[in-house]
Design a protein around this motif. Structure first.
Motif, PDB file in Angstrom:
ATOM      1  N   TRP A   1       0.847  -1.179   0.000  1.00 30.87           N
ATOM      2  CA  TRP A   1       0.000   0.000   0.000  1.00 30.87           C
ATOM      3  C   TRP A   1       0.892   1.243   0.000  1.00 30.87           C
ATOM      4  CZ3 TRP A   1       0.349  -3.625   3.843  1.00 30.87           C
ATOM      5  CH2 TRP A   1       0.775  -3.233   5.118  1.00 30.87           C
ATOM      6  N   VAL A   2       0.337   2.415   0.259  1.00 30.64           N
ATOM      7  CA  VAL A   2       1.050   3.672   0.012  1.00 30.64           C
ATOM      8  C   VAL A   2       1.149   4.496   1.290  1.00 30.64           C
ATOM      9  CG1 VAL A   2       1.049   5.819  -1.329  1.00 30.64           C
ATOM     10  CG2 VAL A   2       0.265   3.693  -2.389  1.00 30.64           C
ATOM     11  N   ARG A   3       2.316   5.102   1.451  1.00 29.66           N
ATOM     12  CA  ARG A   3       2.587   6.009   2.569  1.00 29.66           C
ATOM     13  C   ARG A   3       2.679   7.426   2.012  1.00 29.66           C
ATOM     14  NH1 ARG A   3       8.138   6.100   6.163  1.00 29.66           N
ATOM     15  NH2 ARG A   3       7.203   6.530   8.205  1.00 29.66           N
ATOM     16  N   VAL A   4       1.875   8.332   2.540  1.00 28.92           N
ATOM     17  CA  VAL A   4       1.781   9.697   2.004  1.00 28.92           C
ATOM     18  C   VAL A   4       2.154  10.694   3.100  1.00 28.92           C
ATOM     19  CG1 VAL A   4       0.316  11.344   0.796  1.00 28.92           C
ATOM     20  CG2 VAL A   4      -0.170   8.886   0.610  1.00 28.92           C
ATOM     21  N   TRP A   5       3.092  11.602   2.775  1.00 27.39           N
ATOM     22  CA  TRP A   5       3.439  12.654   3.734  1.00 27.39           C
ATOM     23  C   TRP A   5       2.469  13.812   3.570  1.00 27.39           C
ATOM     24  CZ3 TRP A   5       5.974  17.664   3.906  1.00 27.39           C
ATOM     25  CH2 TRP A   5       6.413  18.013   5.205  1.00 27.39           C
ATOM     26  N   CYS A   6       1.720  14.095   4.624  1.00 27.34           N
ATOM     27  CA  CYS A   6       0.659  15.101   4.582  1.00 27.34           C
ATOM     28  C   CYS A   6       1.009  16.345   5.385  1.00 27.34           C
ATOM     29  CB  CYS A   6      -0.650  14.496   5.096  1.00 27.34           C
ATOM     30  SG  CYS A   6      -1.310  13.186   4.055  1.00 27.34           S
ATOM     31  N   GLY A   7       2.285  16.709   5.392  1.00 25.62           N
ATOM     32  CA  GLY A   7       2.700  17.934   6.063  1.00 25.62           C
ATOM     33  C   GLY A   7       3.220  17.699   7.458  1.00 25.62           C
ATOM     34  N   GLU A   8       3.788  18.764   8.051  1.00 27.78           N
ATOM     35  CA  GLU A   8       4.449  18.645   9.358  1.00 27.78           C
ATOM     36  C   GLU A   8       3.488  18.277  10.474  1.00 27.78           C
ATOM     37  OE1 GLU A   8       8.239  21.397   9.628  1.00 27.78           O
ATOM     38  OE2 GLU A   8       6.489  22.590   9.074  1.00 27.78           O
ATOM     39  N   THR A   9       2.283  18.815  10.447  1.00 26.92           N
ATOM     40  CA  THR A   9       1.333  18.554  11.534  1.00 26.92           C
ATOM     41  C   THR A   9       0.770  17.139  11.463  1.00 26.92           C
ATOM     42  OG1 THR A   9       0.706  20.890  11.622  1.00 26.92           O
ATOM     43  CG2 THR A   9      -0.814  19.309  12.619  1.00 26.92           C
ATOM     44  N   THR A  10       0.353  16.717  10.298  1.00 27.51           N
ATOM     45  CA  THR A  10      -0.271  15.396  10.141  1.00 27.51           C
ATOM     46  C   THR A  10       0.755  14.287  10.037  1.00 27.51           C
ATOM     47  OG1 THR A  10      -2.176  16.393   9.037  1.00 27.51           O
ATOM     48  CG2 THR A  10      -1.822  14.031   8.687  1.00 27.51           C
ATOM     49  N   GLY A  11       1.871  14.548   9.383  1.00 30.74           N
ATOM     50  CA  GLY A  11       2.867  13.500   9.180  1.00 30.74           C
ATOM     51  C   GLY A  11       2.422  12.523   8.110  1.00 30.74           C
ATOM     52  N   TYR A  12       2.713  11.247   8.327  1.00 33.39           N
ATOM     53  CA  TYR A  12       2.411  10.227   7.319  1.00 33.39           C
ATOM     54  C   TYR A  12       1.034   9.606   7.518  1.00 33.39           C
ATOM     55  CZ  TYR A  12       7.221  10.210   5.610  1.00 33.39           C
ATOM     56  OH  TYR A  12       8.428  10.561   5.042  1.00 33.39           O
ATOM     57  N   VAL A  13       0.360   9.389   6.396  1.00 32.90           N
ATOM     58  CA  VAL A  13      -0.913   8.668   6.350  1.00 32.90           C
ATOM     59  C   VAL A  13      -0.739   7.510   5.374  1.00 32.90           C
ATOM     60  CG1 VAL A  13      -3.331   8.800   5.622  1.00 32.90           C
ATOM     61  CG2 VAL A  13      -2.300  10.687   6.912  1.00 32.90           C
ATOM     62  N   GLU A  14      -1.284   6.344   5.702  1.00 32.00           N
ATOM     63  CA  GLU A  14      -1.153   5.171   4.837  1.00 32.00           C
ATOM     64  C   GLU A  14      -2.509   4.786   4.254  1.00 32.00           C
ATOM     65  OE1 GLU A  14       0.957   2.028   6.846  1.00 32.00           O
ATOM     66  OE2 GLU A  14       2.444   3.442   7.646  1.00 32.00           O
ATOM     67  N   LEU A  15      -2.531   4.596   2.918  1.00 34.81           N
ATOM     68  CA  LEU A  15      -3.769   4.287   2.202  1.00 34.81           C
ATOM     69  C   LEU A  15      -3.565   3.060   1.334  1.00 34.81           C
ATOM     70  CD1 LEU A  15      -4.642   7.921   1.062  1.00 34.81           C
ATOM     71  CD2 LEU A  15      -5.700   6.662   2.949  1.00 34.81           C
ATOM     72  N   ASP A  16      -4.597   2.245   1.234  1.00 37.67           N
ATOM     73  CA  ASP A  16      -4.558   0.988   0.484  1.00 37.67           C
ATOM     74  C   ASP A  16      -5.448   1.123  -0.755  1.00 37.67           C
ATOM     75  OD1 ASP A  16      -4.859  -1.574  -0.519  1.00 37.67           O
ATOM     76  OD2 ASP A  16      -5.272  -2.513   1.414  1.00 37.67           O
ATOM     77  N   PRO A  17      -4.870   1.441  -1.922  1.00 39.54           N
ATOM     78  CA  PRO A  17      -5.708   1.624  -3.118  1.00 39.54           C
ATOM     79  C   PRO A  17      -6.307   0.327  -3.647  1.00 39.54           C
ATOM     80  CG  PRO A  17      -3.382   1.767  -3.703  1.00 39.54           C
ATOM     81  CD  PRO A  17      -3.443   1.699  -2.206  1.00 39.54           C
ATOM     82  N   THR A  18      -5.730  -0.812  -3.326  1.00 39.20           N
ATOM     83  CA  THR A  18      -6.291  -2.086  -3.772  1.00 39.20           C
ATOM     84  C   THR A  18      -7.681  -2.300  -3.190  1.00 39.20           C
ATOM     85  OG1 THR A  18      -4.064  -3.012  -3.873  1.00 39.20           O
ATOM     86  CG2 THR A  18      -5.893  -4.582  -3.897  1.00 39.20           C
ATOM     87  N   ASN A  19      -7.875  -1.845  -1.946  1.00 36.84           N
ATOM     88  CA  ASN A  19      -9.145  -2.054  -1.259  1.00 36.84           C
ATOM     89  C   ASN A  19      -9.871  -0.752  -0.908  1.00 36.84           C
ATOM     90  OD1 ASN A  19      -9.143  -5.095  -0.783  1.00 36.84           O
ATOM     91  ND2 ASN A  19      -7.133  -4.527   0.019  1.00 36.84           N
ATOM     92  N   ASN A  20      -9.270   0.404  -1.281  1.00 39.34           N
ATOM     93  CA  ASN A  20      -9.865   1.715  -1.023  1.00 39.34           C
ATOM     94  C   ASN A  20     -10.174   1.923   0.457  1.00 39.34           C
ATOM     95  OD1 ASN A  20     -10.893   4.288  -1.559  1.00 39.34           O
ATOM     96  ND2 ASN A  20     -12.975   3.516  -1.842  1.00 39.34           N
ATOM     97  N   ILE A  21      -9.160   1.686   1.285  1.00 35.62           N
ATOM     98  CA  ILE A  21      -9.302   1.876   2.725  1.00 35.62           C
ATOM     99  C   ILE A  21      -8.007   2.450   3.293  1.00 35.62           C
ATOM    100  CG2 ILE A  21     -11.045   0.077   3.144  1.00 35.62           C
ATOM    101  CD1 ILE A  21      -8.783  -1.814   3.907  1.00 35.62           C
ATOM    102  N   PRO A  22      -8.106   3.165   4.415  1.00 33.56           N
ATOM    103  CA  PRO A  22      -6.877   3.528   5.124  1.00 33.56           C
ATOM    104  C   PRO A  22      -6.259   2.266   5.723  1.00 33.56           C
ATOM    105  CG  PRO A  22      -8.771   4.820   5.885  1.00 33.56           C
ATOM    106  CD  PRO A  22      -9.307   3.694   5.082  1.00 33.56           C
ATOM    107  N   ALA A  23      -4.942   2.226   5.814  1.00 34.88           N
ATOM    108  CA  ALA A  23      -4.300   1.107   6.486  1.00 34.88           C
ATOM    109  C   ALA A  23      -4.668   1.154   7.962  1.00 34.88           C
ATOM    110  CB  ALA A  23      -2.792   1.179   6.310  1.00 34.88           C
ATOM    111  N   GLY A  24      -5.134   0.019   8.465  1.00 33.30           N
ATOM    112  CA  GLY A  24      -5.577  -0.030   9.852  1.00 33.30           C
ATOM    113  C   GLY A  24      -5.032  -1.252  10.560  1.00 33.30           C
ATOM    114  N   SER A  25      -5.804  -1.774  11.492  1.00 32.00           N
ATOM    115  CA  SER A  25      -5.339  -2.904  12.291  1.00 32.00           C
ATOM    116  C   SER A  25      -5.312  -4.210  11.498  1.00 32.00           C
ATOM    117  CB  SER A  25      -6.221  -3.075  13.536  1.00 32.00           C
ATOM    118  OG  SER A  25      -7.587  -3.236  13.169  1.00 32.00           O
ATOM    119  N   ASP A  26      -5.858  -4.225  10.272  1.00 29.07           N
ATOM    120  CA  ASP A  26      -5.746  -5.391   9.390  1.00 29.07           C
ATOM    121  C   ASP A  26      -4.429  -5.393   8.613  1.00 29.07           C
ATOM    122  OD1 ASP A  26      -8.218  -6.381  10.099  1.00 29.07           O
ATOM    123  OD2 ASP A  26      -9.266  -5.432   8.430  1.00 29.07           O
TER     124      ASP A  26
END
Length: 292
Positions: free
Chosen positions: A229-254
């Protein structure tokens, strides 16, 4: 969540290999407030004459093996127990694209976590005009970086078909984009190229996906093999967010992280060289079993 993981990767050679050296990256990471590797092991058959472990630039534990003796097959097995935290739901405090560029320009760090490593091109990811145009179409005026990344994740999931027969490990993002088919590696690479074309730092995440879905939930694509999946830098305040385009979901506990990199080449499960000729067959199986 507590998981037991098992991975088997097997290679059967038409002609015995007379020697081989490989680097293996399959053990999950321990990450603060995200996941903890409780126990884990990597075994190789036949037994390697040399075996060492090291931490690579991006902080992933790697195992280097050297086999001198002729061998007809190579079996790699990983077993691990991992505790994964449920990510907290946070407000979108990411900036717009213009502000992101300013924040990135002011950031002087070049350590392993620096977003500067996730811009421009990388070994497997080159600029692609068609993917860049596709990315621009997803951007609306005034959107935050996180909104743009989420929109691209959703669009790739909608426009592309999951098809394990369509591509191989060496398929380029441009080829997969033209076919509108592929697997998690292809979708992650396309999304990374798209985000970087907009000036958004993005990188590749290798890991595992829960095999058995929670009650009432559909089984996710890619759960029989290592996932990406993908790791996206969303600026200094938010930092990194991870998104799974295969399943259209944020990376979570799965999602269980094995490693981070610029693209697949930085975190390929197995790389190396061997002395042989002819072809070979491969098998891979993954089990991610939730314990609680």
């Amino acid at each position: 969540m507590l998981y037991d993981l098992s991975l088997h990767m097997g290679y059967v050679y038409d002609v015995p290999a007379s020697g081989a050296r490989h680097v293996i990256r399959v053990l999950p990471l321990s990450l603060p407030d995200r996941q903890r590797l409780i126990a884990g092991s990597v075994t190789v058959t036949p037994k390697a004459e040399e075996k060492t472990s090291f931490i690579d630039f991006f902080g992933q534990q790697a195992t280097s093996i050297f086999l001198r003796s002729p061998h007809e097959r190579l079996d790699i097995r990983m077993q691990a127990r991992v505790s994964v935290e449920t990510p907290a739901i946070t407000a979108d405090l990411s900036p717009t694209l213009d502000v992101l560029r300013e924040e990135l320009a002011d950031l002087r760090s070049i350590d392993a976590a620096s977003p500067h490593h996730l811009t421009g091109t990388s070994p497997r990811l080159r600029e692609n005009p068609l993917i860049s145009a596709y990315a621009r179409e997803a951007v609306k005026p005034g959107q935050t970086v996180r909104e743009i990344a989420t929109a691209l994740c959703r669009r790739i999931h909608k426009d592309f078909t999951y098809d394990p027969e369509a591509t191989s490990v060496d398929t380029t993002p441009g080829e997969a984009f033209d076919m509108k088919r592929g697997v998690c590696q292809d979708f992650a690479h396309i999304m990374i190229v798209a985000l970087r074309s907009l000036g958004i730092p993005a990188g590749y995440v290798s890991g595992f996906l829960r095999t058995i879905p929670p009650p009432g939930k559909e089984r996710l694509e890619g759960a029989d093999a290592m996932h990406a999946w993908v790791r996206v830098w969303c600026g200094e305040t938010t930092g990194y967010v991870e998104l799974d385009p295969t399943n259209n979901i944020p990376a979570g506990s799965d999602h269980i992280v094995v490693g981070y990199g610029r693209d697949y080449s930085d975190i390929a499960p197995v790389i190396g060289v061997l002395k042989t000729y002819g072809s070979h067959q491969t098998v891979q199986s993954v089990d991610v079993i939730p314990l609680k």
